[in-house]
Design a protein around this motif. Sequence first.
Motif, PDB file in Angstrom:
ATOM      1  N   GLU A 163       0.843  -1.301  -0.428  1.00  0.00           N
ATOM      2  CA  GLU A 163      -0.174   0.118   0.364  1.00  0.00           C
ATOM      3  C   GLU A 163       0.689   1.441   0.110  1.00  0.00           C
ATOM      4  O   GLU A 163       0.796   2.293   0.442  1.00  0.00           O
ATOM      5  N   PRO A 164       1.921   1.291  -0.952  1.00  0.00           N
ATOM      6  CA  PRO A 164       2.495   2.779  -0.825  1.00  0.00           C
ATOM      7  C   PRO A 164       1.678   3.717  -1.302  1.00  0.00           C
ATOM      8  O   PRO A 164       0.401   3.723  -2.131  1.00  0.00           O
ATOM      9  N   GLN A 165       1.639   4.796  -0.956  1.00  0.00           N
ATOM     10  CA  GLN A 165       0.996   5.960  -0.894  1.00  0.00           C
ATOM     11  C   GLN A 165       1.047   6.805  -2.565  1.00  0.00           C
ATOM     12  O   GLN A 165      -0.296   7.566  -2.793  1.00  0.00           O
ATOM     13  N   SER A 166       2.615   7.250  -2.715  1.00  0.00           N
ATOM     14  CA  SER A 166       2.323   7.348  -4.123  1.00  0.00           C
ATOM     15  C   SER A 166       3.525   6.522  -4.779  1.00  0.00           C
ATOM     16  O   SER A 166       4.234   6.082  -4.264  1.00  0.00           O
ATOM     17  N   LEU A 167       3.352   6.457  -6.309  1.00  0.00           N
ATOM     18  CA  LEU A 167       3.937   5.427  -7.061  1.00  0.00           C
ATOM     19  C   LEU A 167       4.724   5.986  -8.493  1.00  0.00           C
ATOM     20  O   LEU A 167       3.076   7.047  -8.893  1.00  0.00           O
ATOM     21  N   LEU A 168       4.962   5.871  -9.570  1.00  0.00           N
ATOM     22  CA  LEU A 168       4.712   6.377 -10.658  1.00  0.00           C
ATOM     23  C   LEU A 168       5.569   4.696 -11.542  1.00  0.00           C
ATOM     24  O   LEU A 168       6.677   4.666 -10.703  1.00  0.00           O
ATOM     25  N   CYS A 169       5.601   4.858 -12.434  1.00  0.00           N
ATOM     26  CA  CYS A 169       6.280   4.069 -13.494  1.00  0.00           C
ATOM     27  C   CYS A 169       6.137   4.492 -14.826  1.00  0.00           C
ATOM     28  O   CYS A 169       5.755   4.678 -15.600  1.00  0.00           O
ATOM     29  N   TRP A 170       7.862   5.080 -15.205  1.00  0.00           N
ATOM     30  CA  TRP A 170       8.002   6.039 -16.592  1.00  0.00           C
ATOM     31  C   TRP A 170       8.911   5.497 -17.404  1.00  0.00           C
ATOM     32  O   TRP A 170      10.239   4.560 -17.072  1.00  0.00           O
TER      33      TRP A 170
END
Length: 589
Positions: A90-97
């Motif tokens: 349950e990470p609060q923020s994430l991005l995959c670029w």
Amino acid sequence: MQLAMKNTGADKGALILPNGNQWEIVATSTIDNSGVECAIDLSSATLDENSDILPLRIVDCVKNLLKPVIVRDLTQQRDWDSDSYLLKYEPQSLLCWPILDRGNLVGILYLENRLTAKVFTRDRLQLLNLLCSQAAICLQNALLYKKYQDYNQQLERSLVKISRTEAQLADQKKMLQAILDVAPIWIWMMNPSGKVQFLNKTFSQDVGVPLSDFLAVDHYKDILGENAAGCLVSDAACLAQDLPHYSSEILRLVDGQLHYLEITKVQLKNSQGETIGIIGLGVDATERKQAAELLQEQNQQLERTLKNLQQAQLQIVQNEKMSALGNLVAGVAHEINNPIGFISGNLSEGKRSLEDVIEHLELYRSAASQSEIADHAEEIDLDYLLEDLPKMIDSMQLGCERICSISNSLRTFSRGDKDYKVPFNIHEGIDSAILILKHRLKANEHRPQIEVITKYGNLPKIECFPGQLNQVFMNLLANAIDALEESNIGRSFSEITANPNRITICTDIVGEGYIKINIGDNGIGIKEEVKQQIFDHLFTTKGVGKGTGLGLAIAHQIAVEKHGGSIEVNGEPGIGTEFAIVLPVKGEN
């Protein structure tokens, strides 16, 4: 990854790169609660065995669509509820670029913040985009360097074998020298003290110094002089590590120009593992670098030019729209004002007359005497009122019919086109355009009224786009009025009256299945050189701010491309101009 995590507020990151047909995690990092950065232990680098490290569904989405996935607040975005990693951690923020090089996926960067939502702001994403662009270049260069490394290792193994015997070394050195001389890159070898042991022909020719001069000195810096400064630094770095060393150096060569070189250096060791020299490879990347810089500059210039063209085109189209709208509004306003004016006047007069009649009728209802009734009838002139009221009503009815006719003409002119051709009476379109422009035809203090002479033939309805043809008629008639007004410059009212302004419109059937519309004026005429460009895009003979250069180009497109017809212009200076439009009766949808 350190830069990406530091500048985006992430506390965990992973770099994923392709290895053949598989994708592998090549680097991971996390920041613990005390702010210390450490690597994540991977049991295996392949993606299908690391669901406990990354959300594989998001990584697959980025890999397939080549677009970033950004989850600013996991509690607000439930699109990825089925991902086991997200359910577990349950990470609060994430991005995959995606890391793209000229549209090709060369890597994937994953970042997350386990505790804080909305970490990845617009400014941070812009910086991350820049970092990933640079990373793409570095990754592509790394592939090239790896090829150089493999080649260097192969060369090193060959040299180790050659050193086993002096006889073999002499023969193979000659053979190697011959091979390296034909290579289009720089290749050289020196001992750890900087004494050159060999270099290939490409090196010697570009530097402008023969091999014998290099062999005659104890250190190559005695030959290269100021050019040796960067080489000495990269030599020291190469000797300080077992891996190949990559550097970029700028040297002034024999042609007197500065060249941008990409250098790879690797230690040469004997069978006991002792370093006995350095082997160097150099590629002259000056042209490629200049081409890349030129391409970037040209792209920027093209973007600026395109933006300027788009803005200019939008302004021109807007001016054309406003010009047509101005003609339409002014024409309708002038035509409707007249009938509304006399309807309004008759209503006021009719109201007063009707009040007198009602007052007279009230005398009958109140049983007034005959003398009172007669006196009142004489006072209000009852006979005149009874005669005049029907006339006023007829006049107002005529005004209403006039407004209705104007409305019908406006509807005919401004009717929207369908995506297929429909039957249309060409004469109705011409008449509606004349009505809209009627205010410009009326007399004023400078000239008498412009005469419009129509000679209509017995035309059938033609299959067409009516709205587009109405636009053509409107444009040609407006141009004719402009030409007549220009021809009046310097002429007195009486001179114009003697030779009045005139527009002539003729229609007829020509050939088999075609009609022809001629719209001519007796204005200033047209020069031969103007005829050749009259239908060109953005060409205009009008002054700045008066013409857009689109009207006749659009008319040509509508007549020729949209309807399969033709449009021509004829005329002579001082005599007048005539446009001839030929259209097929049956159109192909």
